[in-house]
Design a protein around this motif. Structure first.
Motif: not given
Length: 242
Positions: A170-174, A186-191, A214-219
């Protein structure tokens, strides 16, 4: 069009339009299978299928303080202006199980809806009390408005719980209010795969309608990341956290 794509499309359509009785059948009440149970009326049990991969799901907006299960358990859903018959789902997702309860017959207690049920299935299936999640929403227009579920007792904070079988960052959670700058970010930068939990203490925030963005990326290994951005509207009242 490829005939396999046509067949898959027909299968998806037929499954999504099955009658409720087929997806929640009658059964042995002593089993832990996902079946129609009563009293009180609800669908509850352990389902064979897990959530599908390649996705990110919001599975809980709740405040909870559960150390263990007693004989019965109660969920409360705050009632908001114009809100009738909230849609509620309670679940727990583990590596080898998918517990779910839905299609509840709620009791209207004025300012809140509530539902109490026997915890036989939870205890028999050995579902950890701290793994229970819940979502509730009202249909009030073009999009659902979510309200936090009170599981047992309030913890003084909200939990926003996401789930994915893929690794997600998660690059963005607000949390935002009425288009104003974020009051929490806040964010959760670690996959991470499985559950991803964000908490927010809203006891000093005024009552009203808020937005979770929120903005998230599925790796995925060897593939480009899928970007997901969502805005979810929810109702808040500091009294629900007291």
């Amino acid at each position: 069009m490829n005939y396999k794509i046509i067949l898959a499309s027909l299968l998806i359509f037929s499954v999504s339009h099955l009658p409720a009785a087929a997806s929640c059948p009658e059964g042995n009440p002593k089993s832990t299978d996902y079946i129609r149970r009563k009293p009180p009326n609800r669908c509850e049990g352990v389902k064979e299928e897990q959530l599908s991969g390649n996705s990110l799901s919001l599975i809980s907006i709740a405040t909870r303080n559960l150390a263990n299960f007693g004989k019965t358990l109660t969920v409360q859903i705050p009632r908001i202006n114009g809100g009738k018959n909230p849609q509620v789902i309670v679940k727990s997702l583990g590596d080898n199980y998918h517990y779910q309860m839905d299609d509840l017959l709620m009791s209207n207690n004025g300012s809140r809806f509530s539902f109490s049920w026997d915890t036989y299935v939870l205890r028999q299936a050995k579902i950890p009390a701290n793994s229970l999640r819940a979502m509730a929403s009202y249909n009030l227009g073009s999009q659902p408005v979510y309200v936090p579920v009170i599981l047992g007792q309030t913890s003084g904070k909200y939990e926003f719980v996401f789930y994915s079988q893929d690794r997600v960052r998660f690059t963005t959670f607000e949390i935002l209010s009425k288009g104003q700058p974020a009051i929490y970010s806040t964010s959760r930068p670690n996959p991470k795969k499985g559950e991803i939990i964000f908490t927010w203490d809203g006891r000093n925030a005024p009552s009203g309608r808020y937005e979770m963005h929120y903005v998230a990326f599925i790796n995925r290994i060897g593939e480009a990341s899928d970007r997901i951005e969502r805005r979810i509207v929810f109702e808040h009242n500091p009294n629900w956290l007291k």
